[in-house]
Design a protein around this motif. Sequence first.
Motif, short mmCIF file in Angstrom:
data_model
loop_
_atom_site.label_atom_id
_atom_site.label_comp_id
_atom_site.label_asym_id
_atom_site.label_seq_id
_atom_site.Cartn_x
_atom_site.Cartn_y
_atom_site.Cartn_z
N GLN A 95 0.82 -1.20 0.00
CA GLN A 95 0.00 0.00 0.00
C GLN A 95 0.86 1.26 0.00
O GLN A 95 0.54 2.24 -0.67
CB GLN A 95 -0.94 -0.01 1.21
CG GLN A 95 -2.08 -1.01 1.08
CD GLN A 95 -2.92 -1.09 2.34
OE1 GLN A 95 -2.46 -0.75 3.44
NE2 GLN A 95 -4.16 -1.56 2.22
N GLU A 96 1.97 1.22 0.71
CA GLU A 96 2.88 2.36 0.71
C GLU A 96 3.53 2.55 -0.65
O GLU A 96 3.66 3.70 -1.14
CB GLU A 96 3.96 2.16 1.78
CG GLU A 96 5.02 3.27 1.82
CD GLU A 96 4.43 4.64 2.07
OE1 GLU A 96 5.03 5.63 1.60
OE2 GLU A 96 3.36 4.74 2.71
N ILE A 97 3.92 1.46 -1.28
CA ILE A 97 4.48 1.56 -2.64
C ILE A 97 3.44 2.12 -3.60
O ILE A 97 3.74 2.94 -4.47
CB ILE A 97 4.98 0.18 -3.12
CG1 ILE A 97 6.12 -0.31 -2.23
CG2 ILE A 97 5.45 0.26 -4.57
CD1 ILE A 97 6.58 -1.72 -2.56
N LEU A 132 5.91 -2.82 -7.43
CA LEU A 132 4.56 -3.16 -6.99
C LEU A 132 4.09 -4.46 -7.64
O LEU A 132 3.53 -5.35 -6.97
CB LEU A 132 3.61 -2.01 -7.34
CG LEU A 132 2.16 -2.13 -6.89
CD1 LEU A 132 2.08 -2.25 -5.38
CD2 LEU A 132 1.36 -0.91 -7.36
N TRP A 133 4.34 -4.61 -8.91
CA TRP A 133 3.89 -5.81 -9.62
C TRP A 133 4.66 -7.04 -9.16
O TRP A 133 4.07 -8.09 -8.87
CB TRP A 133 4.04 -5.62 -11.12
CG TRP A 133 3.66 -6.84 -11.91
CD1 TRP A 133 4.51 -7.74 -12.49
CD2 TRP A 133 2.34 -7.32 -12.16
NE1 TRP A 133 3.81 -8.74 -13.11
CE2 TRP A 133 2.46 -8.51 -12.91
CE3 TRP A 133 1.08 -6.86 -11.82
CZ2 TRP A 133 1.36 -9.24 -13.34
CZ3 TRP A 133 -0.02 -7.59 -12.24
CH2 TRP A 133 0.12 -8.77 -12.99
N THR A 134 5.98 -6.92 -9.10
CA THR A 134 6.81 -8.06 -8.71
C THR A 134 6.46 -8.54 -7.30
O THR A 134 6.30 -9.75 -7.05
CB THR A 134 8.30 -7.69 -8.77
OG1 THR A 134 8.61 -7.25 -10.10
CG2 THR A 134 9.17 -8.87 -8.42
N ARG A 135 6.34 -7.59 -6.39
CA ARG A 135 6.02 -7.97 -5.01
C ARG A 135 4.59 -8.53 -4.90
O ARG A 135 4.36 -9.47 -4.14
CB ARG A 135 6.16 -6.74 -4.12
CG ARG A 135 5.92 -7.02 -2.63
CD ARG A 135 7.04 -7.86 -2.03
NE ARG A 135 6.74 -8.18 -0.65
CZ ARG A 135 6.95 -7.36 0.38
NH1 ARG A 135 7.46 -6.15 0.17
NH2 ARG A 135 6.67 -7.74 1.60
N SER A 136 3.67 -7.98 -5.67
CA SER A 136 2.28 -8.48 -5.62
C SER A 136 2.19 -9.91 -6.13
O SER A 136 1.46 -10.74 -5.57
CB SER A 136 1.37 -7.57 -6.45
OG SER A 136 1.31 -6.28 -5.91
N LEU A 156 -4.49 -4.80 -10.84
CA LEU A 156 -3.24 -4.06 -11.01
C LEU A 156 -2.89 -3.93 -12.49
O LEU A 156 -2.47 -2.85 -12.95
CB LEU A 156 -2.10 -4.78 -10.28
CG LEU A 156 -2.05 -4.64 -8.76
CD1 LEU A 156 -0.96 -5.54 -8.20
CD2 LEU A 156 -1.82 -3.19 -8.35
N ASN A 157 -3.06 -5.02 -13.22
CA ASN A 157 -2.76 -4.99 -14.64
C ASN A 157 -3.63 -3.98 -15.39
O ASN A 157 -3.14 -3.24 -16.25
CB ASN A 157 -2.96 -6.39 -15.24
CG ASN A 157 -2.52 -6.47 -16.68
OD1 ASN A 157 -1.34 -6.37 -16.99
ND2 ASN A 157 -3.48 -6.65 -17.58
N THR A 158 -4.89 -3.92 -15.02
CA THR A 158 -5.81 -2.96 -15.65
C THR A 158 -5.39 -1.53 -15.33
O THR A 158 -5.39 -0.66 -16.21
CB THR A 158 -7.25 -3.19 -15.17
OG1 THR A 158 -7.66 -4.51 -15.52
CG2 THR A 158 -8.20 -2.19 -15.79
N ALA A 159 -5.02 -1.28 -14.07
CA ALA A 159 -4.60 0.07 -13.68
C ALA A 159 -3.34 0.49 -14.44
O ALA A 159 -3.22 1.64 -14.90
CB ALA A 159 -4.35 0.12 -12.17
#
Length: 250
Positions: A95-97, A132-136, A156-159
């Motif tokens: 969330q911070e990222i 953000l993507w890698t960590r998610s 996330l991908n859509t955003a």
Amino acid sequence: MVAVGLFTSILIALELGRLVWRWQVASGREPETTGVGVVASAIFALLGLLIAFTFSGAASRFDMRRTLIIQEANDIGTAYLRLDLLPQPARGELQEIFRQYLDARLDAYRSVPDRKRVEAALKRSDELRERLWTRSVLESQRTASTAATMLLLPALNTAFDTASTRLASTKEHPPGVIFGMLFALCWVGALFAGYGMASRGPRNWFHALFFVASLTVTLSVIVDLEFPRLGLIRVDAFDEMLQEVRNGLR
């Protein structure tokens, strides 16, 4: 500055047309009337067609850019909420990222026309997006539930896709030759208009200034619609939707 330059150049072209007519009279030549009228009519018909084409395209792109701002705000809000599917402490870190990512996006749009600041902000947002993507992906694989993988990652991908589309839309403009033709036809049309107005007697400043102002305002509106972060017509107000989303990210 663009409007002032357009107004001045079109007024000069108008006066040049008048000077050509006076030069012909002073040299004892009979000024052309019939042929000039036919050519001027054709030029203004073509100018009207080109103005309609460029104005319609600029207005459509302006609406599309506003729509993409709203869509990005909605997609970011949805993706942020989906982070709740992850357990702590990963949820708080992501969330911070995400908040830093949105701050970078906002900074990029508000930095226009400072190209260096825009590029720096976009580079920072790209780096945060990758983190953000890698960590998610990693945290989704670690959870026992498949909800995170099925709901968070697509959001996330859509955003991110919407953000890329929005950035691409800022670079979508007609070829430069279209604007070149538009401005050239305005100047040539003003030249013929000045020639025709000179044949009707003393200079009428009201008609001349009204003609020049009409063309200047029309061209300025088209340019402002095409570049909505540089002129009087702007999409900055719609960025408030992103700011409201950012204010709600706790």
